[in-house]
Design a protein around this motif. Structure first.
Motif, mmCIF file in Angstrom:
data_model
loop_
_atom_site.group_PDB
_atom_site.id
_atom_site.type_symbol
_atom_site.label_atom_id
_atom_site.label_comp_id
_atom_site.label_asym_id
_atom_site.label_seq_id
_atom_site.Cartn_x
_atom_site.Cartn_y
_atom_site.Cartn_z
ATOM 1 N N UNK A 160 26.012 35.916 -19.733
ATOM 2 C CA UNK A 160 25.642 36.986 -20.650
ATOM 3 C C UNK A 160 24.140 37.096 -20.834
ATOM 4 N N UNK A 161 23.505 35.955 -21.143
ATOM 5 C CA UNK A 161 22.064 35.963 -21.351
ATOM 6 C C UNK A 161 21.369 36.353 -20.046
ATOM 7 N N UNK A 162 20.588 37.406 -20.115
ATOM 8 C CA UNK A 162 19.860 37.876 -18.945
ATOM 9 C C UNK A 162 20.387 39.180 -18.386
ATOM 10 N N UNK A 169 26.255 32.745 -8.767
ATOM 11 C CA UNK A 169 26.058 31.307 -8.647
ATOM 12 C C UNK A 169 24.715 30.937 -9.263
ATOM 13 N N UNK A 170 23.668 31.497 -8.706
ATOM 14 C CA UNK A 170 22.367 31.465 -9.364
ATOM 15 C C UNK A 170 21.537 32.611 -8.823
ATOM 16 N N UNK A 197 19.888 21.242 -18.684
ATOM 17 C CA UNK A 197 19.849 21.424 -17.236
ATOM 18 C C UNK A 197 20.799 22.522 -16.769
ATOM 19 N N UNK A 198 21.365 23.265 -17.700
ATOM 20 C CA UNK A 198 22.266 24.353 -17.340
ATOM 21 C C UNK A 198 23.243 24.613 -18.465
ATOM 22 N N UNK A 199 24.060 25.655 -18.277
ATOM 23 C CA UNK A 199 25.017 26.026 -19.312
ATOM 24 C C UNK A 199 26.127 24.999 -19.446
ATOM 25 N N UNK A 212 19.767 29.683 -17.596
ATOM 26 C CA UNK A 212 18.507 30.373 -17.330
ATOM 27 C C UNK A 212 18.237 30.563 -15.842
ATOM 28 N N UNK A 213 19.082 29.987 -14.959
ATOM 29 C CA UNK A 213 18.841 30.168 -13.529
ATOM 30 C C UNK A 213 19.812 31.159 -12.895
ATOM 31 N N UNK A 214 20.595 31.862 -13.709
ATOM 32 C CA UNK A 214 21.463 32.905 -13.173
ATOM 33 C C UNK A 214 20.775 34.265 -13.273
ATOM 34 N N UNK A 215 20.737 34.845 -14.462
ATOM 35 C CA UNK A 215 20.268 36.219 -14.621
ATOM 36 C C UNK A 215 18.847 36.313 -15.134
#
Length: 409
Positions: free
Chosen positions: A221-223, A50-51, A107-109, A241-244
């Protein structure tokens, strides 16, 4: 914020030069990483897709930035913030291995992907756009929206289960041949439903040979996958950017390969230029979140994406391997590391409805305090998604295994 601000990491042994596979088994090292996070112990948290919670140094940077924004208000926002925004962009570009002029913050994917899909203007009435059942529902909705906006034919691909590398590539090859007027292909690097990691570069090469552009959803994927967007062969990529990566909630980005900006509509009223910022307009941003991004990126680089991936796969494989021979459980997880991510899923044998899988997740929480989430949308039916994070432990994965077995009984 720079690496020097990460004071809590001063005593952490540098992982540079260590084999990621060996480091993944070093429980002492990962316990040191986990100690940087203040997390609840009320549940076994296995919904990290989720995050991703902010580590303490990142949270502290966010709190300091919030206080500064609140104190200095518009004077800060208009005078001091613009160079901080550009610094965050440059740091993100450095981390991703792309040019700063190829990146814009969102603000998110989901916002990023809606900008890329909705703005893609190389479509004519009668063209075809393709998506798969493993794609995110918000991106599927955006692809379907193109039917009314661009007059295109929207087609769905069903990925085979159990999935294998060659079967996935061949499924896309056949779809591109079956729909020769395809102009845009949606790919999801890591599915938020079953965690399949697509061979994006190979599928992208097939698409380019057929004159098809790829828009890539790299939210998961990113992270956790050590590949640059530019190396994947996709010219349009939505990033979370707020997941992984571990940035504050509400951070994402779009990547548009240099020279491709004009293939997207400019945002309402914006000039049609080569500036990527002309393709979206978020309005007043979360100043503190943007200011905190460099700290999150510094911590992400310090741990190392290859090390993150190795650790996540080790945790994922622990529970998947333990249940693979249990006839009562259907795993939606490949044994091929090329197709594997932190995310994997299962369903109790024969239980394919969303209601049944939601009940399984709720009972696991009630009886075992294991927190997982049901997901719908796959052609084969609903499932229960399991997502460990880098702070998860082998003991927690064993608790998951015990909880699933209890449900199967």
């Amino acid at each position: 914020m720079a690496d020097a601000d990460l004071h809590d990491l001063d005593a952490l042994p540098d992982p540079a030069g260590r084999d990621p596979a060996l480091l993944a088994a070093d429980e002492h090292w990962w316990a040191r990483i986990a100690a940087l996070y203040d997390l609840t112990d009320e549940v076994v948290m296995l919904d990290n897709g989720y995050w991703g919670s902010m580590a303490r140094p990142v949270l502290q940077a966010y709190q300091r930035a919030t206080a500064r924004v609140n104190r200095d208000s518009a004077w800060f926002g208009r005078r001091d913030f613009p160079p901080l925004l550009e610094h965050a962009r440059v740091q993100l570009a450095r981390t991703l291995g792309v040019g700063a002029d190829e990146i814009a913050l969102t603000r998110g994917a989901t916002e990023a992907m809606q900008v890329l899909i909705g703005g893609y203007r190389r479509l004519s009435p009668g063209d075809t756009v393709l998506y798969a059942d493993t794609d995110h529902e918000s991106m599927i909705a955006a692809m379907q929206w193109l039917r009314g906006r661009r007059g295109v034919d929207v087609q769905r691909i069903v990925l085979p289960e159990p999935f294998d590398h060659d079967g996935i590539v061949d499924t896309y090859r056949q779809a591109l041949a079956r729909f020769p007027r395809t102009r845009l292909l949606l790919l999801t690097q890591v599915s938020h439903r079953n965690g399949v990691l697509l061979p994006v570069a190979e599928i992208g090469a097939l698409a380019r040979a057929a004159g098809v552009d790829v828009v890539l959803d790299a939210a998961h994927g990113i992270g956790q996958v050590d590949t640059s967007p530019s190396a994947l062969g996709a010219d349009f990529v939505g990033i979370n950017l707020h997941k992984w990566v571990g940035a504050p909630v509400g951070m994402g980005a779009i990547y548009v390969r240099r020279g491709r900006v004009r293939d997207l509509d400019p945002y309402m009223g914006e000039a049609d230029t080569d500036d990527i910022d002309s393709r979206l307009h978020t309005g007043t941003v979360n100043f503190a979140a943007v200011m905190t991004l460099p700290t999150a990126l510094a911590l992400h680089r310090r741990i190392g994406v290859a090390n993150k991936r190795a650790r996540l796969l080790r945790l994922r494989n622990q529970w998947v391997d333990a249940l693979r021979d249990d006839a009562r459980v259907q795993l939606l997880a490949s044994s091929d590391p090329r197709l594997s991510s932190a995310i994997a899923a299962f369903r109790l044998r024969g239980q394919c409805s969303m209601q049944a899988n939601t009940e399984v997740a709720e009972r696991m929480l009630e009886h075992s305090r294991v927190f997982v989430v049901a997901r719908d949308g796959l052609a084969s039916g609903a499932c229960v998604r399991v997502t460990p994070g880098i702070v998860s432990t082998p003991a927690q994965m064993q608790a998951l295994v015990d909880a699933v077995r209890a449900m199967a009984r």
